[in-house]
Enzyme design. Structure first.
Site, PDB file in Angstrom:
ATOM      1  CG  PHE A 241      -2.286  -0.560   0.979  1.00  0.00           C
ATOM      2  CD1 PHE A 241      -2.973  -0.315  -0.207  1.00  0.00           C
ATOM      3  CD2 PHE A 241      -2.912  -1.330   1.953  1.00  0.00           C
ATOM      4  CE1 PHE A 241      -4.239  -0.843  -0.417  1.00  0.00           C
ATOM      5  CE2 PHE A 241      -4.178  -1.863   1.745  1.00  0.00           C
ATOM      6  CZ  PHE A 241      -4.847  -1.630   0.564  1.00  0.00           C
ATOM      7  CD  GLU A 243       6.475   0.262  -4.546  1.00  0.00           C
ATOM      8  OE1 GLU A 243       6.307   0.277  -5.777  1.00  0.00           O
ATOM      9  OE2 GLU A 243       7.270  -0.502  -3.980  1.00  0.00           O
ATOM     10  CD  GLU A 244      -3.665   0.895  -3.880  1.00  0.00           C
ATOM     11  OE1 GLU A 244      -3.267  -0.279  -3.751  1.00  0.00           O
ATOM     12  OE2 GLU A 244      -4.857   1.198  -3.995  1.00  0.00           O
ATOM     13  NE  ARG A 245      -3.121   3.360   1.733  1.00  0.00           N
ATOM     14  CZ  ARG A 245      -3.293   2.532   2.746  1.00  0.00           C
ATOM     15  NH1 ARG A 245      -2.388   2.472   3.712  1.00  0.00           N
ATOM     16  NH2 ARG A 245      -4.367   1.771   2.802  1.00  0.00           N
ATOM     17  N   GLY A 248      -0.828   7.474  -5.769  1.00  0.00           N
ATOM     18  CA  GLY A 248      -2.037   8.301  -5.767  1.00  0.00           C
ATOM     19  C   GLY A 248      -1.701   9.770  -5.562  1.00  0.00           C
TER      20      GLY A 248
END
Lengths: 386, 248
Positions: A241, A243-245, A248
């Protein structure tokens, strides 16, 4: 500044690709509610952009995370939120755990083709009954000999109608066990028997990205498709998460700059009561305020990016960046839209799309409230469980 | 054979140009700059010639301020082998640029010098032709196709009447038109490799060239603002409207 000349050169090249190969098609793809993921990803894979910070053994470039960040900012030149999101699913949401913890065999089979752009990936965490509350997911993967047998469903899956495989979080342990220790990440090929793509979802924004609901009924995948140790799925997903955040937050800034620039241009030309709208102090001061906020967010993202590139855990900063980015997207697009007056309500004006697309960032990849919970945890101010 | 490609740093084609209030030129401070698109096509053509096995080395050249090295880095990332930066602070006019390129051609002895047919900043379109004259070599301008055949090049040119194909002896000067090729996107590994490629810096004095500006810009003005249009109902109305305005 965390970027050197090479980062800027990368950004120039990406921007040119976006101008020539993507932006001319955005209207058509938004209309269609889908974009040709395989075709586009194959082109991007050829450039090496789908594996910038992935290991070289699997076709990646093995560069540090700052290059991925530079790429994220440049790809946000795309004139919609959907495409940067869909690309981010491929590079920063469905593949980081596989790249870091997958077996060699698994990485050859799934990571290499994702980096080459030959296969499209999606991430399967959310379910109808569990979105941000990841610990509450119910999809199960039961051991049967050398296979897992998967039953359940996944919801709001970006790239879901086109993906070749899913990085799925499923319950592999006992439901009585701690919810943080009974899950695993498993690669599930979506052409497996028992996988149903139930429907393409109709959304407020992010229209050119296909989002699906999928069902899994007695789907068998080999146990060797598991990423990392059994029971480690929740932890690996929490790490993934980051990297995902960061993605974003990093793919919100160029779009906000663009919204502010476009608003400056429009309010300079549009006159009310005999003067350009921008000549009202309430307007030009507000735009200056917003620009300042975007730059503050950028500094936070750069700091998190630098730290992450240096090998540190940046869960707290990444959560803060996503929280702030999500709020700011709403603030910037709403304020800018207002200055367009009636034109701000017309779909032909790009600001409306930014307004619709930007809304998701406060929800996807963990809602505001989850980000706040994580930050509270780091501050040790959450009420103690009784 | 060696190929020499000249690349110019110009305001990016996507930028909406703003004229300075005093009419002395256009605003370039804080404006996005890029390689002149026609030069990018020249660079791409050089790469294709080399990749086809018809050249061994590509030298990218720019004449300009310190920051023009960014464009040389782009050229190196595209695939040029080395670069020469002729560092100057003042604006360079076509004749001076041609003299610089002539001096470099004497030094490097390239089999072909490729340039964009014009730079999108001042649209002069003179440098290639002047270079050919100074260098006393053939020129093939506005190229839309380049085929090499030993010591000759067959070049298709875009001219008013259509396409004209000529044959020139090498070494020659080739200026490139829009439809010659589509330049590649720079790949990230090549960007990293470009870092290690050398850029030599030199000056007008080193090359024995004097910047003698023969042209003087007296004023720069934006084009007149577009007047509001009018919708007509039929072709007849359109024709009579055009006649009324003396346009046909």
């Amino acid at each position: 500044m965390i970027y050197q000349e090479e980062h800027l050169e990368l950004q120039r090249s990406v921007k040119k690709f976006v101008d020539n190969e993507i932006n001319p098609h955005v209207e058509e793809w938004e209309e269609a509610g889908i974009f040709p993921a395989h075709e586009l990803f194959a082109k991007m894979g050829k450039q090496g952009w789908l594996g910038i910070n992935k290991p070289e053994e699997y076709g990646g470039l093995g560069l540090d995370y700052t290059f991925q960040l530079a790429f994220a900012e440049a790809i946000d030149n795309i004139q919609c939120g959907s495409l940067p999101m869909a690309i981010g699913v491929q590079t920063d949401m469905a593949t980081p755990a596989l790249a870091a913890h997958g077996s060699d065999e698994l990485r050859k089979e799934f990571l290499a083709p994702a980096i080459a752009g030959e296969q499209v990936a999606c991430i399967g965490v959310s379910e109808p009954g569990a979105g941000s509350d990841v610990a509450a997911i119910r999809t199960t993967a039961r051991r049967d000999g050398d296979d897992y047998v998967i039953n359940g469903g996944k919801m709001w899956i970006t790239n879901g109608t086109q993906a070749d495989w899913m990085c799925m979080l499923a319950v592999t342990g006992d439901s009585n066990e701690s919810p943080w220790k009974n899950k695993s990440l498993i690669v599930v090929p979506l052409d497996s028997k028992g996988v149903t793509i139930a429907r393409k979802l109709d959304k407020l924004g992010m229209r050119s990205s296909d989002t699906a609901q999928l069902f899994f009924e007695d789907v068998r995948v080999p146990v060797r498709y598991r990423i990392g140790e059994e029971g480690m799925g929740f932890i690996l997903q929490m790490l993934q998460f980051q990297e995902e955040r960061l993605w974003g937050a990093a793919t919100s800034m160029t779009g906000m700059d663009r919204a502010i620039e476009a608003t400056i241009e429009y309010t300079r030309e549009r006159k009310t009561f005999g003067q350009p709208i921008i000549d009202n102090q309430s307007v030009h001061f507000r735009l200056a305020e917003l620009k300042t906020e975007v730059e503050a967010l950028r500094s936070m993202v750069y700091r998190a990016g630098r730290d992450y590139a240096d090998g540190n855990d940046v869960t707290m900063l990444a959560s803060m960046a996503k929280l702030k980015g999500g709020r700011l997207m709403r603030e910037v697009t709403d304020s800018c839209l207002q200055y367009y007056g009636g034109m701000g309500f017309m779909n032909e004006t790009p600001i409306t799309r930014a307004f619709r697309d930007g809304r998701l960032m406060s929800i996807g990849g963990g809602a505001y409230e989850i980000m706040l919970g994580i930050i509270c945890k780091f501050m040790d101010i959450l009420p103690k469980r009784k | 054979m060696k190929l020499m490609v000249s690349v110019k740093r110009v305001v990016d084609y996507n930028v909406r140009i703003q004229v300075k209030p005093d009419g002395s030129g256009v605003v370039t401070d804080g404006v996005k700059m890029s390689m002149n698109p026609f030069d990018e096509i020249a660079m791409e053509e050089a790469l294709r010639i080399k990749e086809a096995g018809n050249a061994e080395e590509i030298i990218a050249v720019t004449i300009g301020e310190q920051k023009a090295q960014e464009q040389l880095r782009t050229a190196l990332a595209m695939g040029a082998d080395r670069a020469i930066h002729v560092e100057v602070d003042e604006d360079i006019q076509p004749l001076t640029a041609a003299r610089v390129l002539k001096a470099l051609a004497d030094k490097e002895q390239p089999g072909m010098v490729l340039l964009g047919k014009q730079a999108i900043d001042d649209d002069q379109g003179q440098t290639g032709q002047m270079l050919a004259a100074l260098w006393d070599r053939p020129q093939a301008t506005f190229a839309s196709k380049v085929d090499l055949d030993g010591q000759k090049a067959k070049v298709t040119r875009e001219v008013d009447a259509g396409l004209e194909t000529i044959e020139v002896d090498l070494p020659a000067v080739v200026t490139t038109d829009l439809r010659l090729n589509e330049p590649r996107y720079v790949k990230l590994p090549d960007i990293m490799k470009a870092k290690k490629k050398p850029i030599d810096t030199t000056s007008l004095a080193d090359l024995g060239v004097e910047a003698a500006p023969g042209l003087k810009v007296t004023n720069t003005a934006p084009p007149p603002e577009r007047q509001g249009g009018k919708k007509v109902e039929s072709v007849d109305e359109l024709v009579s409207e055009l006649k009324n305005r003396g346009l046909i």
